[in-house]
Write a protein that holds these residues in place. Structure first.
Motif, PDB file in Angstrom:
ATOM      1  N   LEU A   1      -3.501  -5.754   6.602  1.00  0.00           N
ATOM      2  CA  LEU A   1      -2.830  -4.896   7.574  1.00  0.00           C
ATOM      3  C   LEU A   1      -3.201  -5.349   8.982  1.00  0.00           C
ATOM      4  O   LEU A   1      -4.360  -5.317   9.372  1.00  0.00           O
ATOM      5  CB  LEU A   1      -3.223  -3.434   7.357  1.00  0.00           C
ATOM      6  CG  LEU A   1      -2.615  -2.422   8.325  1.00  0.00           C
ATOM      7  CD1 LEU A   1      -1.096  -2.394   8.194  1.00  0.00           C
ATOM      8  CD2 LEU A   1      -3.201  -1.026   8.081  1.00  0.00           C
ATOM      9  N   LEU A   2      -2.195  -5.774   9.761  1.00  0.00           N
ATOM     10  CA  LEU A   2      -2.427  -6.254  11.127  1.00  0.00           C
ATOM     11  C   LEU A   2      -2.201  -5.155  12.161  1.00  0.00           C
ATOM     12  O   LEU A   2      -2.938  -5.057  13.134  1.00  0.00           O
ATOM     13  CB  LEU A   2      -1.508  -7.444  11.420  1.00  0.00           C
ATOM     14  CG  LEU A   2      -1.605  -8.627  10.439  1.00  0.00           C
ATOM     15  CD1 LEU A   2      -0.595  -9.701  10.796  1.00  0.00           C
ATOM     16  CD2 LEU A   2      -3.012  -9.202  10.422  1.00  0.00           C
TER      17      LEU A   2
ATOM     18  N   GLY B   1       0.793  -1.224   0.000  1.00  0.00           N
ATOM     19  CA  GLY B   1       0.000   0.000   0.000  1.00  0.00           C
ATOM     20  C   GLY B   1       0.828   1.278   0.000  1.00  0.00           C
ATOM     21  O   GLY B   1       0.270   2.383  -0.056  1.00  0.00           O
ATOM     22  N   TYR B   2       2.161   1.172   0.077  1.00  0.00           N
ATOM     23  CA  TYR B   2       3.007   2.359  -0.037  1.00  0.00           C
ATOM     24  C   TYR B   2       3.131   2.779  -1.505  1.00  0.00           C
ATOM     25  O   TYR B   2       2.866   1.988  -2.424  1.00  0.00           O
ATOM     26  CB  TYR B   2       4.411   2.080   0.497  1.00  0.00           C
ATOM     27  CG  TYR B   2       4.503   1.805   1.977  1.00  0.00           C
ATOM     28  CD1 TYR B   2       4.366   2.820   2.913  1.00  0.00           C
ATOM     29  CD2 TYR B   2       4.774   0.521   2.449  1.00  0.00           C
ATOM     30  CE1 TYR B   2       4.474   2.571   4.281  1.00  0.00           C
ATOM     31  CE2 TYR B   2       4.886   0.251   3.806  1.00  0.00           C
ATOM     32  CZ  TYR B   2       4.724   1.282   4.719  1.00  0.00           C
ATOM     33  OH  TYR B   2       4.839   1.030   6.056  1.00  0.00           O
TER      34      TYR B   2
ATOM     35  N   LYS C   1       4.193  -0.681   8.895  1.00  0.00           N
ATOM     36  CA  LYS C   1       3.044  -1.579   8.795  1.00  0.00           C
ATOM     37  C   LYS C   1       3.448  -3.026   9.030  1.00  0.00           C
ATOM     38  O   LYS C   1       4.461  -3.497   8.503  1.00  0.00           O
ATOM     39  CB  LYS C   1       2.412  -1.482   7.405  1.00  0.00           C
ATOM     40  CG  LYS C   1       1.913  -0.104   7.026  1.00  0.00           C
ATOM     41  CD  LYS C   1       1.345  -0.135   5.601  1.00  0.00           C
ATOM     42  CE  LYS C   1       0.874   1.241   5.137  1.00  0.00           C
ATOM     43  NZ  LYS C   1       0.337   1.184   3.757  1.00  0.00           N
ATOM     44  N   LEU C   2       2.622  -3.744   9.805  1.00  0.00           N
ATOM     45  CA  LEU C   2       2.742  -5.189   9.958  1.00  0.00           C
ATOM     46  C   LEU C   2       1.686  -5.841   9.076  1.00  0.00           C
ATOM     47  O   LEU C   2       0.490  -5.601   9.251  1.00  0.00           O
ATOM     48  CB  LEU C   2       2.552  -5.605  11.413  1.00  0.00           C
ATOM     49  CG  LEU C   2       2.649  -7.113  11.697  1.00  0.00           C
ATOM     50  CD1 LEU C   2       4.041  -7.638  11.396  1.00  0.00           C
ATOM     51  CD2 LEU C   2       2.257  -7.419  13.142  1.00  0.00           C
TER      52      LEU C   2
ATOM     53  N   ARG D   1       8.525  -0.718   5.912  1.00  0.00           N
ATOM     54  CA  ARG D   1       8.582   0.745   5.959  1.00  0.00           C
ATOM     55  C   ARG D   1       8.644   1.262   4.531  1.00  0.00           C
ATOM     56  O   ARG D   1       9.262   0.646   3.644  1.00  0.00           O
ATOM     57  CB  ARG D   1       9.784   1.252   6.760  1.00  0.00           C
ATOM     58  CG  ARG D   1      11.120   1.093   6.054  1.00  0.00           C
ATOM     59  CD  ARG D   1      12.259   1.761   6.791  1.00  0.00           C
ATOM     60  NE  ARG D   1      13.520   1.556   6.068  1.00  0.00           N
ATOM     61  CZ  ARG D   1      14.135   2.488   5.338  1.00  0.00           C
ATOM     62  NH1 ARG D   1      13.617   3.706   5.236  1.00  0.00           N
ATOM     63  NH2 ARG D   1      15.269   2.217   4.715  1.00  0.00           N
ATOM     64  N   GLY D   2       7.986   2.391   4.295  1.00  0.00           N
ATOM     65  CA  GLY D   2       7.941   2.936   2.950  1.00  0.00           C
ATOM     66  C   GLY D   2       8.235   4.424   2.930  1.00  0.00           C
ATOM     67  O   GLY D   2       9.076   4.915   3.693  1.00  0.00           O
ATOM     68  N   ASP D   3       7.507   5.146   2.096  1.00  0.00           N
ATOM     69  CA  ASP D   3       7.810   6.555   1.844  1.00  0.00           C
ATOM     70  C   ASP D   3       6.992   7.500   2.729  1.00  0.00           C
ATOM     71  O   ASP D   3       6.760   8.644   2.375  1.00  0.00           O
ATOM     72  CB  ASP D   3       7.573   6.870   0.371  1.00  0.00           C
ATOM     73  CG  ASP D   3       6.190   6.428  -0.099  1.00  0.00           C
ATOM     74  OD1 ASP D   3       5.437   5.855   0.716  1.00  0.00           O
ATOM     75  OD2 ASP D   3       5.882   6.642  -1.273  1.00  0.00           O
TER      76      ASP D   3
END
Length: 534
Positions: free
Chosen positions: A316-317, A283-284, A308-309, A301-303
């Motif tokens: 998405l947890l 979803g990033y 997110k786990l 990790r993204g932008d």
């Protein structure tokens, strides 16, 4: 006698050699040598084709289980069973996908033929190679254990009758350990032989299906090639040694030394063709790192400032925002299952427990870049100073234990800029993917340089800027080659083994779970690919 030699069809002309071709115009079967003789009659028209493509086909329709007088001429793809026209007209298969039984038979036979060829030409020969290697190792075991027994005899001669009892004890230890060693190899050989027998049985069954044209047998065929493709792991047993200490005034038993215990290690071979087993959409817009919490859950990790786990189904947890509101520099999962992230602008390293963020390290004059958790639950952090120096620091909790910055000649180990993902290997080496230096830099536990890997020697004209890096249970080093869309696999001494491709698109972050599945974070697609390569 080889069962495959039975029921061989012979040439219609010579009646000696097995047939290979047929002439469709004259319905005659021919061997390779007789084809030219048959074609020598230029006054007649011929059409030669391989026999297996044009042999006589007389289908044997199976009777319907519910309508005994009816032949099953259709196949229900939804129910996976042959059906007759009465079954279809009854409405019980309404809305189901139906196909012609002969077409289904043809496609099934093509699959069987493909599986048969793979079993005969690829899978079974590999089992043969493994079996041969086990037998060779058994012969080496006999020789090496004989050498150990000889060493024990030589020591016994030095001490004469006073140490006879000790000599006999040591030899008994050797025999016992050897028995265990041989037993381990015998067990592996038996497992391989059993599997080879299974494969041979399956080969015979598939050939029987191919030769009988029995629709019932063909329609119930289920491939086992995926099962047989999972080759047995190689068992590597470390040979014990007998190393007596220097003779002194200690007791005879201590002087004589002892036999080390048998060490058994499972060696997982690399797959010829690594395969993607799951794809996670994070979803990033852009994806930077991935870190395994378990076999089916990963932190990413993204932008943006949210970590997110996610599970393998892209669900998405948990999501956690950084304390500063800035994008995290990197993430890692501790041995206790807690998430760690670096904050480049805040000069901090932070730990998340029960969704609560704790700042455990605050740096002065240095900015944290990338982080990994060691087998001893320490943290390794790459960092850069305000004047662009780089180093790796080991922390136990919030206490600095060791700093690695220069080699034995006082030269910087790492470049002044670029990404510096890092990982600890099983042998406790520290592996840094130094993007700015276009190299993987590996030092030992004390920080002494072991080697630099600058890409495959044959690819001198290609860019090599390693980014993500991880290690596995076999002490392999895996590093992401971003510009060439592939992963390099090295051994623990920096020797190139092979690439992983798997249609990767701009691979960046890497991690490996406890079962040696590789997770690859693709920067451009923002997806995580789970790859089996062992």
């Amino acid at each position: 006698m080889d069962p495959r030699a039975q029921d061989v069809l012979l040439c219609d002309l010579c009646e000696t050699d097995p047939l290979q071709y047929c002439c469709e115009h004259y319905d005659i079967n021919l061997c390779t040598d007789c084809v030219s003789k048959h074609l020598s009659n230029y006054s007649k028209k011929h059409k030669i084709a391989p026999y297996h493509l044009h042999r006589k086909f007389t289908p044997k329709y199976s009777k319907c289980l519910k309508h005994a007088e009816k032949d099953c001429e259709m196949y229900c793809e939804s129910c996976h069973i042959p059906v007759c026209t009465t079954c279809i007209s009854s409405g019980k298969h309404k809305g189901h996908d139906l196909s012609d039984i002969l077409e289904k038979l043809g496609s099934k036979k093509q699959r069987i033929q493909k599986d048969l060829e793979e079993l005969e030409n690829k899978i079974y020969p590999r089992y043969t190679e493994i079996s041969s290697a086990v037998q060779t190792e058994k012969a080496q075991v006999e020789t090496n254990y004989g050498k150990l027994a000889t060493t024990a005899d030589q020591q016994g001669e030095v001490w004469h009758r006073e140490v006879t009892a000790i000599v006999n004890k040591r030899k008994a230890d050797i025999v016992e350990t050897k028995t265990k060693h041989i037993s381990i190899l015998d067990k592996q050989a038996d497992e391989i032989t059993h599997r080879m027998t299974e494969i041979n049985q399956v080969i015979l069954e598939m050939k029987n299906i191919l030769d009988t044209n029995d629709i019932s047998l063909t329609s119930t065929y289920k491939s086992r090639n995926d099962e047989f493709n999972k080759l047995p792991p190689t068992i590597k047993v470390t040979l014990p040694n007998l190393s007596p200490p220097t003779i002194n005034t200690k007791t005879l038993n201590e002087i004589f030394g002892s036999l080390t215990s048998l060490s058994v290690t499972t060696v997982k071979p690399l797959l010829d063709e690594p395969r993607v087993t799951a794809t996670i959409d994070t979803g990033y817009n852009r994806l930077l790192s991935v870190s395994c919490l378990s076999e089916d859950q990963v932190w990413t990790r993204g932008d943006n400032n949210t970590m997110k786990l996610l599970n393998l189904q892209s669900k998405l947890l948990t999501s956690i925002q950084t304390k500063s509101g800035r994008r995290p520099g990197d993430i890692a999962v501790t041995r206790d299952g807690y998430l760690v992230y670096t904050d480049y602008h805040g000069n901090t390293i932070n730990l998340i427990k029960n969704k609560q963020i704790q700042t455990v390290i605050t740096l002065q004059g240095w900015r944290p870049l990338y982080v990994c958790c060691t087998a001893g639950n320490d943290l390794l952090v790459t960092m850069v100073s305000d004047d662009k120096q780089s180093k790796v620091v080991r922390y136990s909790g919030s206490t600095e234990k060791h700093s690695i910055q220069f080699d034995d000649q006082g030269r910087p180990l790492y470049s002044s800029g670029g990404c510096k993902y890092l990982s600890e290997n099983r042998n406790l080496d520290i592996c840094v993917a130094d993007y700015g230096a276009s190299a993987v830099v590996v030092v030992n536990l004390s920080g002494k340089l072991r080697f630099r890997y600058t890409g495959h020697p044959s690819n001198t004209g290609e860019l090599f800027h390693p980014v993500g890096i991880t290690t596995d249970s076999q002490s392999h080093i895996l590093t992401a080659d971003y510009y060439n869309n592939r992963i390099h696999i090295l051994d623990q001494d920096g020797q190139f083994l092979r690439y992983i491709h798997c249609d990767l698109d701009s691979p960046l972050g890497l991690c490996v779970d406890i079962r040696d599945n590789l997770f690859v974070a693709e920067w451009r697609t923002a997806k995580v690919k789970k790859i089996q390569y062992l």
